[in-house]
Design a protein around this motif. Structure first.
Motif, mmCIF file in Angstrom:
data_model
loop_
_atom_site.group_PDB
_atom_site.id
_atom_site.type_symbol
_atom_site.label_atom_id
_atom_site.label_comp_id
_atom_site.label_asym_id
_atom_site.label_seq_id
_atom_site.Cartn_x
_atom_site.Cartn_y
_atom_site.Cartn_z
ATOM 1 N N LEU A 192 67.270 44.211 -119.716
ATOM 2 C CA LEU A 192 68.340 43.455 -119.047
ATOM 3 C C LEU A 192 69.715 43.964 -119.491
ATOM 4 N N GLN A 242 70.828 39.491 -109.117
ATOM 5 C CA GLN A 242 69.566 39.283 -109.840
ATOM 6 C C GLN A 242 69.802 39.283 -111.355
ATOM 7 N N TRP A 249 69.870 36.150 -114.233
ATOM 8 C CA TRP A 249 68.983 36.301 -115.398
ATOM 9 C C TRP A 249 69.799 36.164 -116.685
ATOM 10 N N HIS A 261 66.612 33.414 -118.884
ATOM 11 C CA HIS A 261 65.179 33.366 -118.548
ATOM 12 C C HIS A 261 64.889 34.408 -117.488
ATOM 13 N N PRO A 262 63.845 35.230 -117.681
ATOM 14 C CA PRO A 262 63.510 36.213 -116.637
ATOM 15 C C PRO A 262 63.163 35.501 -115.332
ATOM 16 N N PRO A 263 63.443 36.125 -114.167
ATOM 17 C CA PRO A 263 63.100 35.479 -112.895
ATOM 18 C C PRO A 263 61.588 35.343 -112.731
ATOM 19 N N PHE A 314 60.143 39.262 -109.779
ATOM 20 C CA PHE A 314 61.078 40.358 -110.054
ATOM 21 C C PHE A 314 61.252 41.209 -108.801
#
Length: 675
Positions: free
Chosen positions: A437, A511, A515, A520-522, A525
């Motif tokens: 990220l 996106q 994030w 928190h990751p989506p 993805f």
């Protein structure tokens, strides 16, 4: 619009017809449009048919000789003098060497003909050959000048000297080169230029190959019937490989220059030496060495192997009228003299159906649209670069247009993501995904900074506040033509025009901004949004390896295509990630049976449901009914200057047909499209 609403059925019939350029237009449009206006309607609705319209427009207004490729006439040597270089401009699949050797023999220069293929370290030999040729009256042929560009300035000087030296009247300098911007213009101006295109179509290629096969070559084996059948299969194989390039990315990932020297026929040696036909040796010799020597892409090599296995098998020699394609027209004819094989080739259709190559009819449409784009890009590049005063009065100048577009792009470009606060937020959790990220945020922030800076500089340059450098000129030209400037494409490759590229950039940044904001990751993805998707997939494997305390080297992917809508996926998977936003090219997707299926007519790409990428340990070998489908970052499968386009191979069920059906279709997953 009123006409579409008034005659929806007629317009639909016109749109779906195989040759809309010859079909009458609905309503009053048929009588109200001249030929050029009809072309504009075809251009708007059926781009794939434009090249046919342009061809008939040229024939009707200028005559047919402007659209027929010229026949290569070697007799140009009669018009030349010893001071005139003769230059072959090469096109893929053409090698003039054999024709040149034949001409030298015919004119009694066979013993004085000297050829050299240029490359590293060949320059001194070439210089010596020219000097000796000038003195003794030789023909000197320097092939592939484009492979020795560093030596071209010296060659330029040598050609200049030819104009003033005393030369032997029989001396001729022959050169061959692929078109290249660095080839010396002075040589082109001084010489006679010749070009030839390989014959188009399977039939034309097979006819040409059978002209190359002399009677001695045709009957040089002790097992004549077997040999002639295999020779026919080899001709068909060679022609299919050459013609397949017309399908562009659906044909070959990289365009290879297969030529007549690959069609070197060594089969008789093997057939004479062995009692049983050594299939493996023959297949390796042809697909692994002769043709395989050109092929550098693994997926192209898989295709080559598929074709050779189809054409070189027991059925080829034992089955009467062995079929070479799913169409009834193409088979190995009954054995007979060479004339009977030529007669059969003459009966083949002049234009072949895509199914001969194992392709879907849609493959033709994709290549025709690409041809149309190339045509219009070329026309755009020929537009005048400076605005005349008369044109300015008619509307806004080029500068005003670019200023307006530049302001519009600047407004739509998203804000940078706050890298520092994201780093502080994630510093307690340095997981592989969080590292990815932060790297992505850095890359996008750098790109957004470049875009803003270059647009500000461009606006100042147009107003005359700063000097317009060559890079600003390039950005100006790109924005005027609605193309993405190369400076902005450094972060990731794309074929989208400027407007959809800017929209796509906004979605990509969003996106990562979301994030970073939530830490928190989506749940799903969007893999296409990553500038380095391979790094992200490796990070997922690393996370799984740490979680289960296993070595990352033992992990590989298992792919489960979702059978439900994305709205019903409420929780992240226990292992791996959900990937959305992929597209299938060269096939459709059967949601009910969760397997590959034939695509609908005129549908060039098909959206793929979400796929669960699940890491598994020590995975078993791929099953027979699975197709290993390559996934590419963008439609140019060979990649760009930034690196390869291939990301990962995704195993998909091949459905009712064997997996090699999809290999011939050129089926692949794409992460982004070109519009």
């Amino acid at each position: 619009m009123a006409s579409f609403e008034q005659y929806p059925r007629d317009w639909n019939l016109w749109y779906t017809s195989s040759e809309p350029e010859h079909a009458p237009l609905p309503g009053e449009w048929e009588n109200g449009c001249n030929e050029l206006q009809k072309m504009l309607i075809v251009r708007s609705l059926r781009q794939d048919r434009i090249s046919f319209c342009v061809t008939s427009f040229i024939i009707n207004n200028l005559g047919p000789r402007f659209v027929e490729p010229p026949v290569l006439d070697m007799k140009a040597v009669k018009d030349s003098t010893a001071r005139t270089p003769l230059i072959f401009v090469l096109s893929p699949g053409v090698d003039p060497t054999a024709a040149l050797v034949q001409l030298a023999e015919t004119l009694g220069m066979g013993r004085h003909f000297h050829a050299l293929s240029l490359g590293q370290g060949q320059a001194p030999i070439a210089t010596r050959m020219i000097k000796e040729g000038v003195k003794n009256g030789h023909w000197v042929f320097l092939a592939n000048c484009h492979l020795s560009l560093s030596w071209m300035p010296q060659l330029d000087k040598l050609v200049e000297q030819l104009q003033v030296e005393n030369l032997h009247p029989d001396f001729r300098l022959w050169l061959s080169s692929s078109p290249h911007p660095d080839f010396p213009i002075a040589i082109l101006q001084a010489g006679i230029k010749m070009t030839t295109e390989p014959p188009k179509g399977l039939k034309a290629n097979m006819k040409r190959l059978y002209q190359l096969v002399t009677e001695a070559k045709f009957s040089r084996c002790t097992r004549l019937v077997v040999y002639r059948k295999l020779l026919f299969a080899l001709c068909f194989f060679h022609s299919v490989l050459l013609e397949r390039k017309k399908f562009l990315q659906l044909g070959w990932n990289i365009v290879y220059s297969f030529n007549d020297s690959d069609f070197e026929n060594l089969m008789s040696l093997y057939l004479d030496e062995y009692e049983e036909i050594p299939w493996d040796a023959l297949k390796y010799l042809i697909a692994g060495v002769n043709y395989g020597g050109h092929v550098t892409d693994d997926w192209d090599r898989r295709l080559l192997t598929t074709y050779i296995s189809d054409y070189f098998c027991e059925g080829t020699v034992n089955t009467p009228f062995f079929k070479l394609s799913s169409l009834p027209t193409y088979y190995i004819p009954r054995d007979g003299p060479q004339a009977s094989y030529r007669e059969y080739i003459n009966l083949l259709p002049p234009v072949e159906h895509p199914e001969v190559f194992g392709q879907h009819p849609n493959a033709d449409i994709a290549s025709q649209i690409s041809e149309t784009r190339t045509l219009f890009d070329t026309l755009l590049s020929l537009q005048p670069q400076v605005t005349s005063s008369t044109a300015t009065r008619a509307g806004p100048s080029r500068e005003e247009k670019v200023l307006e577009l530049s302001a519009d792009v600047r407004q739509k470009v998203p804000a940078q993501v706050d890298y520092e606060s994201t780093r502080k937020l994630l510093q307690d959790n340095p997981s592989p995904l969080n590292v990815v990220l932060l790297q992505e945020i850095q890359r996008y922030n750098s790109l957004l900074h470049t875009i803003r800076t270059s647009l500000t500089q461009l606006e100042k340059g147009i107003m005359g506040l700063v000097v317009m450098s060559s890079s600003l000129e390039e950005i100006f030209q790109c924005i005027h033509d609605a193309r993405v400037p190369p400076l902005w494409e450094k972060a990731y490759p794309s074929l989208k025009p400027l407007a959809s590229w800017t929209r796509d950039l906004g979605q990509r940044v969003e996106q990562f901004a979301r994030w970073a904001e939530t830490a928190h990751p989506p749940l799903l993805f969007w893999l296409s949004g990553f500038t380095f998707p391979t790094g992200f997939l490796t990070a997922v494997l690393q996370s799984c390896a740490r979680q289960h305390n296993v070595s990352v080297d033992t992990l590989s992917w298992e792919f489960i295509v979702s059978a439900v809508d994305d709205n019903n996926l409420l929780f992240p998977p226990k292992d791996g990630v959900f990937i959305r936003g992929l597209y299938l090219e060269g096939a459709g997707w059967d949601k009910k049976n969760s397997c590959l299926a034939e695509v609908e007519p005129m549908q060039l790409v098909c959206p793929m449901p979400t796929i669960h990428f699940r890491p598994v340990e020590n995975r078993k070998k791929i099953a027979k009914n699975m197709y290993s489908c390559p996934c590419y970052y963008f439609p140019v499968r060979s990649g760009g200057a930034g690196g390869p386009s291939f990301v990962v191979a995704v195993d998909l069920k091949s459905g009712a047909v064997p997996y090699d059906h999809w290999t011939k279709r050129g089926t692949a997953l794409l992460m982004s499209l070109d519009n």
